[in-house]
Design a protein around this motif. Sequence first.
Motif, PDB file in Angstrom:
ATOM      1  N   LEU A  37       6.682  -0.547   0.810  1.00  0.00           N
ATOM      2  CA  LEU A  37       7.011  -1.592  -0.176  1.00  0.00           C
ATOM      3  C   LEU A  37       6.399  -2.947   0.198  1.00  0.00           C
ATOM      4  O   LEU A  37       5.998  -3.715  -0.673  1.00  0.00           O
ATOM      5  CB  LEU A  37       8.531  -1.722  -0.312  1.00  0.00           C
ATOM      6  CG  LEU A  37       9.248  -0.568  -1.015  1.00  0.00           C
ATOM      7  CD1 LEU A  37      10.749  -0.662  -0.809  1.00  0.00           C
ATOM      8  CD2 LEU A  37       8.929  -0.554  -2.509  1.00  0.00           C
ATOM      9  N   SER A  38       6.352  -3.217   1.525  1.00  0.00           N
ATOM     10  CA  SER A  38       5.808  -4.512   1.970  1.00  0.00           C
ATOM     11  C   SER A  38       4.300  -4.591   1.770  1.00  0.00           C
ATOM     12  O   SER A  38       3.739  -5.687   1.667  1.00  0.00           O
ATOM     13  CB  SER A  38       6.145  -4.758   3.446  1.00  0.00           C
ATOM     14  OG  SER A  38       5.443  -3.846   4.265  1.00  0.00           O
ATOM     15  N   LYS A  39       3.621  -3.409   1.689  1.00  0.00           N
ATOM     16  CA  LYS A  39       2.154  -3.391   1.571  1.00  0.00           C
ATOM     17  C   LYS A  39       1.659  -3.240   0.128  1.00  0.00           C
ATOM     18  O   LYS A  39       0.458  -3.139  -0.107  1.00  0.00           O
ATOM     19  CB  LYS A  39       1.584  -2.268   2.437  1.00  0.00           C
ATOM     20  CG  LYS A  39       1.675  -2.569   3.941  1.00  0.00           C
ATOM     21  CD  LYS A  39       1.072  -1.467   4.771  1.00  0.00           C
ATOM     22  CE  LYS A  39       1.137  -1.818   6.266  1.00  0.00           C
ATOM     23  NZ  LYS A  39       0.588  -0.745   7.098  1.00  0.00           N
ATOM     24  N   ARG A  40       2.587  -3.186  -0.798  1.00  0.00           N
ATOM     25  CA  ARG A  40       2.188  -3.071  -2.209  1.00  0.00           C
ATOM     26  C   ARG A  40       1.375  -4.285  -2.635  1.00  0.00           C
ATOM     27  O   ARG A  40       1.685  -5.413  -2.247  1.00  0.00           O
ATOM     28  CB  ARG A  40       3.429  -2.969  -3.111  1.00  0.00           C
ATOM     29  CG  ARG A  40       4.206  -1.676  -2.980  1.00  0.00           C
ATOM     30  CD  ARG A  40       3.525  -0.548  -3.698  1.00  0.00           C
ATOM     31  NE  ARG A  40       4.359   0.639  -3.763  1.00  0.00           N
ATOM     32  CZ  ARG A  40       3.904   1.832  -3.987  1.00  0.00           C
ATOM     33  NH1 ARG A  40       2.591   2.027  -4.151  1.00  0.00           N
ATOM     34  NH2 ARG A  40       4.710   2.871  -4.063  1.00  0.00           N
ATOM     35  N   ARG A  41       0.372  -4.059  -3.436  1.00  0.00           N
ATOM     36  CA  ARG A  41      -0.485  -5.146  -3.892  1.00  0.00           C
ATOM     37  C   ARG A  41       0.304  -6.132  -4.755  1.00  0.00           C
ATOM     38  O   ARG A  41       1.041  -5.745  -5.657  1.00  0.00           O
ATOM     39  CB  ARG A  41      -1.660  -4.580  -4.717  1.00  0.00           C
ATOM     40  CG  ARG A  41      -2.669  -5.657  -5.181  1.00  0.00           C
ATOM     41  CD  ARG A  41      -3.903  -5.010  -5.758  1.00  0.00           C
ATOM     42  NE  ARG A  41      -3.622  -4.347  -7.025  1.00  0.00           N
ATOM     43  CZ  ARG A  41      -3.633  -4.950  -8.210  1.00  0.00           C
ATOM     44  NH1 ARG A  41      -3.876  -6.250  -8.283  1.00  0.00           N
ATOM     45  NH2 ARG A  41      -3.394  -4.277  -9.314  1.00  0.00           N
TER      46      ARG A  41
END
Length: 422
Positions: A37-41
């Motif tokens: 979730l933290s790496k979602r664009r």
Amino acid sequence: MRLAGDVAGTRKAVIDIVELCYKAGAWKTLNDQIVLLSKRRGQLKQAITAMVQKAMEYIDLTPDMDTRIELIKTLSSVSAGKIYVEIERARLIKRLAKIKEEQGKIDEAADLMQEVAVETFGSMAKTEKIAFILEQVRLCLDRQDYVRAQILSRKISTRVFDADPAKEKKKPKEGDNIVQDAPADIPSLLELKRIYYEHMIRYYSHNNDYLEICRCYKAIYDIPAIKEDPSKWIPILRKICWYLVLAPHDPMQSSLLNVTLEDKNLSEIPNFRLLLKQLVTMEVIQWTSLWEFFKGEYESEKNLLGGALVAKAAEDLKLRIIEHNILVVAKYYSRITLKRLADLLCLSLQEAEKHLSDMVNSKSLIAKIDRPLGVVSFCTAKDSNAVLNSWATNLEKLLDLVEKSCHQIHKETMIHKAALKA
């Protein structure tokens, strides 16, 4: 929702995902989802903040220690480098360091804590910042890294402990960071003051810096909560007296000595009042009688608050009494034989000469030893003004003599001229 900028919807979605993973007991999936979730664009800051805060609530509910450490590490890596979750990261690092310390890995715990520079966090409460830095200092002291402990302790200004918290609550201006309230487990400012000075006592005890130890105890003694309870202030006042006596003679020590003697609470411990009075009085102190009288008090310190005095305190106490006696002799004598000086100090000739030489080297007094004659000459220290005044006086006398001599020569010349004319 995320790409549309729907803050409320995105925040609710990430919180629901974290909750579902927790309810299912899928801890590995929870860690994976947090990273994903933290790496979602284009992920929203508010969503990441909400996710980290929600996941932090589940740290204490983990089934075992390994799962707990893994979750903390995941949250720490997600929040690394993100200013909007810097406080959460600091709290996570602190918890991980505590776990490492409980496992006996002091070095690892200290290294973890030093990674975080909380003094740069604008939105962290002042008390939480101080508590965090004090924890860093404590871990450095535990691993005997005294240099780093001193560097970290300088990040805390002692003036912050004297500030009035009620006056400091200002209305935040537009654009300012909103300061978060400190967690419930963070001590009050006065309690943090006591902890700070206790850590500094540990640091100065390593260097045997008695005057600084005394000043730390004096700061603890001035805390209102301590002054109200005799069971707390009596042991601290005893420590102040001991370390004042142990501190080398200098203007700061003399000032503190006189201030302590004026303290009314000193009447509760008359033996220590007597000890300080003896040091202020310019009379020779007999070491053997003094040690017999105070030996019991010295040995009882280990059973009181603050523990025993430093290891070489007994040797240094004898040294301070010898120094005091030499200063007394220097006040009353301008010249004295080395044998008589040794008798007054209850020492051998070699020891008396050694102690006198040490005091001259440290510039505590001015003296010269004539070894063939065995005579010590004491001189008073002159400041620059006194030297200039004496020089000016001597010059004035010289000019007066020159003027009188010229007058006499002129007079004799006139008499001889008159005689020749006749």
